[in-house]
Design an enzyme around this catalytic site. Structure first.
Site, PDB file in Angstrom:
ATOM      1  N   GLY A 232     -31.369 -24.557  -3.302  1.00 12.19           N
ATOM      2  CA  GLY A 232     -30.532 -25.611  -3.860  1.00 12.19           C
ATOM      3  C   GLY A 232     -30.177 -26.639  -2.801  1.00 12.19           C
ATOM      4  O   GLY A 232     -30.905 -26.827  -1.823  1.00 12.19           O
ATOM      5  N   SER A 233     -29.046 -27.280  -2.984  1.00  8.26           N
ATOM      6  CA  SER A 233     -28.646 -28.368  -2.092  1.00  8.26           C
ATOM      7  C   SER A 233     -28.103 -27.837  -0.771  1.00  8.26           C
ATOM      8  O   SER A 233     -27.636 -26.695  -0.682  1.00  8.26           O
ATOM      9  CB  SER A 233     -27.563 -29.222  -2.767  1.00  8.26           C
ATOM     10  OG  SER A 233     -26.338 -28.502  -2.835  1.00  8.26           O
TER      11      SER A 233
ATOM     12  N   LYS B  99     -25.441 -28.876   0.666  1.00  6.68           N
ATOM     13  CA  LYS B  99     -23.976 -28.761   0.573  1.00  6.68           C
ATOM     14  C   LYS B  99     -23.587 -27.374   0.078  1.00  6.68           C
ATOM     15  O   LYS B  99     -22.745 -26.702   0.675  1.00  6.68           O
ATOM     16  CB  LYS B  99     -23.437 -29.835  -0.371  1.00  6.68           C
ATOM     17  CG  LYS B  99     -21.924 -29.776  -0.557  1.00  6.68           C
ATOM     18  CD  LYS B  99     -21.440 -30.842  -1.526  1.00  6.68           C
ATOM     19  CE  LYS B  99     -19.929 -30.737  -1.746  1.00  6.68           C
ATOM     20  NZ  LYS B  99     -19.440 -31.743  -2.726  1.00  6.68           N
ATOM     21  N   VAL B 100     -24.209 -26.928  -1.017  1.00  3.13           N
ATOM     22  CA  VAL B 100     -23.903 -25.594  -1.536  1.00  3.13           C
ATOM     23  C   VAL B 100     -24.447 -24.531  -0.591  1.00  3.13           C
ATOM     24  O   VAL B 100     -23.813 -23.493  -0.373  1.00  3.13           O
ATOM     25  CB  VAL B 100     -24.479 -25.431  -2.958  1.00  3.13           C
ATOM     26  CG1 VAL B 100     -24.199 -24.021  -3.488  1.00  3.13           C
ATOM     27  CG2 VAL B 100     -23.889 -26.476  -3.897  1.00  3.13           C
ATOM     28  N   GLY B 101     -25.624 -24.783   0.002  1.00  6.12           N
ATOM     29  CA  GLY B 101     -26.216 -23.840   0.934  1.00  6.12           C
ATOM     30  C   GLY B 101     -25.321 -23.552   2.121  1.00  6.12           C
ATOM     31  O   GLY B 101     -25.228 -22.406   2.602  1.00  6.12           O
TER      32      GLY B 101
ATOM     33  N   GLU C 225     -33.240 -21.974   1.126  1.00  2.00           N
ATOM     34  CA  GLU C 225     -34.269 -22.999   0.946  1.00  2.00           C
ATOM     35  C   GLU C 225     -33.561 -24.217   0.375  1.00  2.00           C
ATOM     36  O   GLU C 225     -33.234 -24.263  -0.816  1.00  2.00           O
ATOM     37  CB  GLU C 225     -35.358 -22.491  -0.004  1.00  2.00           C
ATOM     38  CG  GLU C 225     -36.039 -21.206   0.443  1.00  2.00           C
ATOM     39  CD  GLU C 225     -36.929 -21.394   1.669  1.00  2.00           C
ATOM     40  OE1 GLU C 225     -37.289 -22.556   1.960  1.00  2.00           O
ATOM     41  OE2 GLU C 225     -37.253 -20.400   2.326  1.00  2.00           O
TER      42      GLU C 225
ATOM     43  N   CYS D 139     -37.847 -30.725  -3.609  1.00  4.08           N
ATOM     44  CA  CYS D 139     -37.246 -30.745  -2.274  1.00  4.08           C
ATOM     45  C   CYS D 139     -38.204 -31.282  -1.218  1.00  4.08           C
ATOM     46  O   CYS D 139     -37.775 -31.849  -0.211  1.00  4.08           O
ATOM     47  CB  CYS D 139     -36.769 -29.356  -1.888  1.00  4.08           C
ATOM     48  SG  CYS D 139     -38.054 -28.080  -1.933  1.00  4.08           S
TER      49      CYS D 139
END
Length: 486
Positions: free
Chosen positions: A232-233, A235-237, A254, A288
């Site tokens: 995912g993004s 920011k969330v990662g 990833e 991505c």
């Protein structure tokens, strides 16, 4: 509407299909025509716990199962995907807004990764290491971590769920999968259904369809999973990594990218145009690895730009069910609005719109922008949609500097008539993957996949997947007697 959307609009916990007990529903919409596909009552914290506990119970017997027997499940799953390929493609088109081309691409890769999982079941090997102590035998065992939590994204949900779920299971683990809220069927229930029909014992794969507004960090904080695989993004990662570290568990991340496709002065221009257009606009640019930035040596910039713009204008935008469509809808209205805002911000900063696409509902037409100021923040962030930035440069040194001027480092490509020149260029880029005379969008079962900087931590595919979902255990045997100092 496919029966998948009615039959699979449930949680899958401990081998049972059941509704969630949350107080609200996730509504699954077709992003092209806004048709309601399914309504799924969300899973609660209690159901996340039940899923993890079921996985923990089932895992020990599964780990003790002969890997040749485990392998049979993946062989059957592969056959089921092949038999149901057309049905699955229709579900991908409806839930994601993916074109027929994209659905075929995703299914092809998913099958390749399943084939690799068949082999992966047999790959873990032990070692015997020498010891400085007489009579000591050092055995090194590679063992499953136990339970893996998988969080998959909305852009390639079937592939990217299978890419973690299948190898984790093949290596003797159990899995709890949380798909993205926009793709609960393709990224979650459908994967569970295939493995259920392939004979995977109940409890080994659980799917919880929920939202952080309901469960907070319960999915990643839970004490059972030892590894969280998140796509995912960034920011969330970053948050996932922080919570995992605080709870002494491993994370495989990833994340996003801001890849560049570079065209040097000796490149085959027509071929580079084809590679660049595909790399930017495949699946509406919601990839991505997509080439956000297209860098062109100034000596050939005029010819390249003319041909690039001409090709972009030929891309058909519309109904993803139409085989001629190249650009379908983006995933939701928030994404569409954000992309329109990017284009308008670029123009306000002084960019020239060589192609200025319009937005109708979730259909975002391609845009091509150039002359964006070098200090624009837009050049350093991920743009998840069909917007290309063309950037001229003077010589390789400047190109390297521009490519590296981003917090991301996932993929990239360079086009040149001299392969070794391309390889030398690639070596200077701070990125996990880079391709010479090709596009930026690639994923293969045996080659380590992952990024540097804000693009992630860890690698998947091949041997690196075994590293991600297993751990090493040292057992020593003392033949004879040790001597102790007291």
């Amino acid at each position: 509407m496919s029966s998948y959307f009615t039959d699979l609009a449930q949680q899958y916990i401990d081998g049972e299909w059941r509704p969630g007990t949350g107080s609200w529903d996730i509504i699954d919409f077709n992003p092209f025509d806004d048709e309601k596909l399914a309504s799924i009552t969300i899973a609660t914290v209690d159901e996340v716990d039940e899923a993890y506990q079921a996985a923990a119970r089932a895992q020990q017997e599964w780990a003790a199962t002969n890997p040749y027997a485990r392998r049979g499940v993946f062989e059957k799953a592969l056959r089921l995907i092949e038999e149901r390929e057309q049905e699955i493609a229709e579900v991908i088109i409806a839930e994601l807004g993916g074109t027929r081309l994209k659905a075929g691409f995703e299914l092809h890769l998913a099958k390749e990764f399943l084939r690799e999982s068949i082999n992966l079941a047999l790959r873990p090997e032990g070692r015997i290491l020498p010891s400085p102590v007489d009579g000591k035998e050092n055995r090194l065992y590679r063992v499953p971590v136990g339970v893996v939590g998988v969080i998959s994204p909305f852009n390639f949900p079937f592939l990217l769920s299978i890419k973690s779920v299948a190898p984790a299971l093949a290596l003797g683990n159990a899995v709890v999968l949380k798909p993205h809220q926009n793709t609960p069927i393709v990224g979650g229930s459908l994967v569970a259904k295939i493995f259920e029909d392939a004979g995977l014992p109940g409890g080994l794969l659980n799917v919880v369809i929920t939202d952080i507004a309901e469960i907070g960090d319960a999915f990643i904080e839970h004490p059972v999973p030892k590894v969280i695989s998140f796509t995912g993004s960034d920011k969330v990662g970053r948050h996932v990594a922080t919570v995992c570290a605080a709870n002494f568990k491993r994370s495989v991340l990833e994340l996003g990218g801001n890849s560049a496709l570079v065209v040097l002065d000796d490149a085959d221009i027509d071929y580079a145009v084809d590679a660049a257009v595909f790399s930017r606009y495949v699946h509406q640019g919601q990839v991505c690895m997509a080439a956000n930035r297209v860098l062109v040596d100034r000596s050939i910039a005029e010819e390249f730009t003319e041909k690039f713009v001409a090709k972009v204008r030929t891309l058909k935008v519309g109904d993803p069910r139409d085989p001629e469509t190249i650009i379908g809808p983006v995933i939701n209205s928030s994404q569409a609005d954000a992309l329109s805002a990017v284009v308008e911000q670029a123009i306000a900063e002084g960019a020239t719109a060589l192609v200025h696409g319009t937005t109708t509902d979730n259909l975002v037409e391609p845009s091509v922008l150039t002359d964006l100021p070098a200090d624009s923040a837009l050049l350093r962030q991920e743009v998840f949609g069909p917007v290309a930035f063309l950037i001229p440069f003077e010589g390789e040194e400047e190109a390297v500097r521009i490519v590296n001027d981003t917090p991301y480092g996932l993929s990239g490509a360079v086009h040149t008539g001299d392969i070794e020149r391309g390889v030398n260029f690639a070596k200077q880029i701070d990125t996990g993957m880079f391709h010479v005379n090709d596009g930026t969008v690639h994923d293969e079962p045996l080659v380590p996949f992952g990024g540097e900087k804000h693009s992630g931590i860890g690698r998947l595919n091949g041997d690196t997947t075994a590293d991600a979902f297993t751990t090493l255990k040292w057992i020593s045997v003392q033949h004879g007697r040790s001597g102790f100092p007291f």
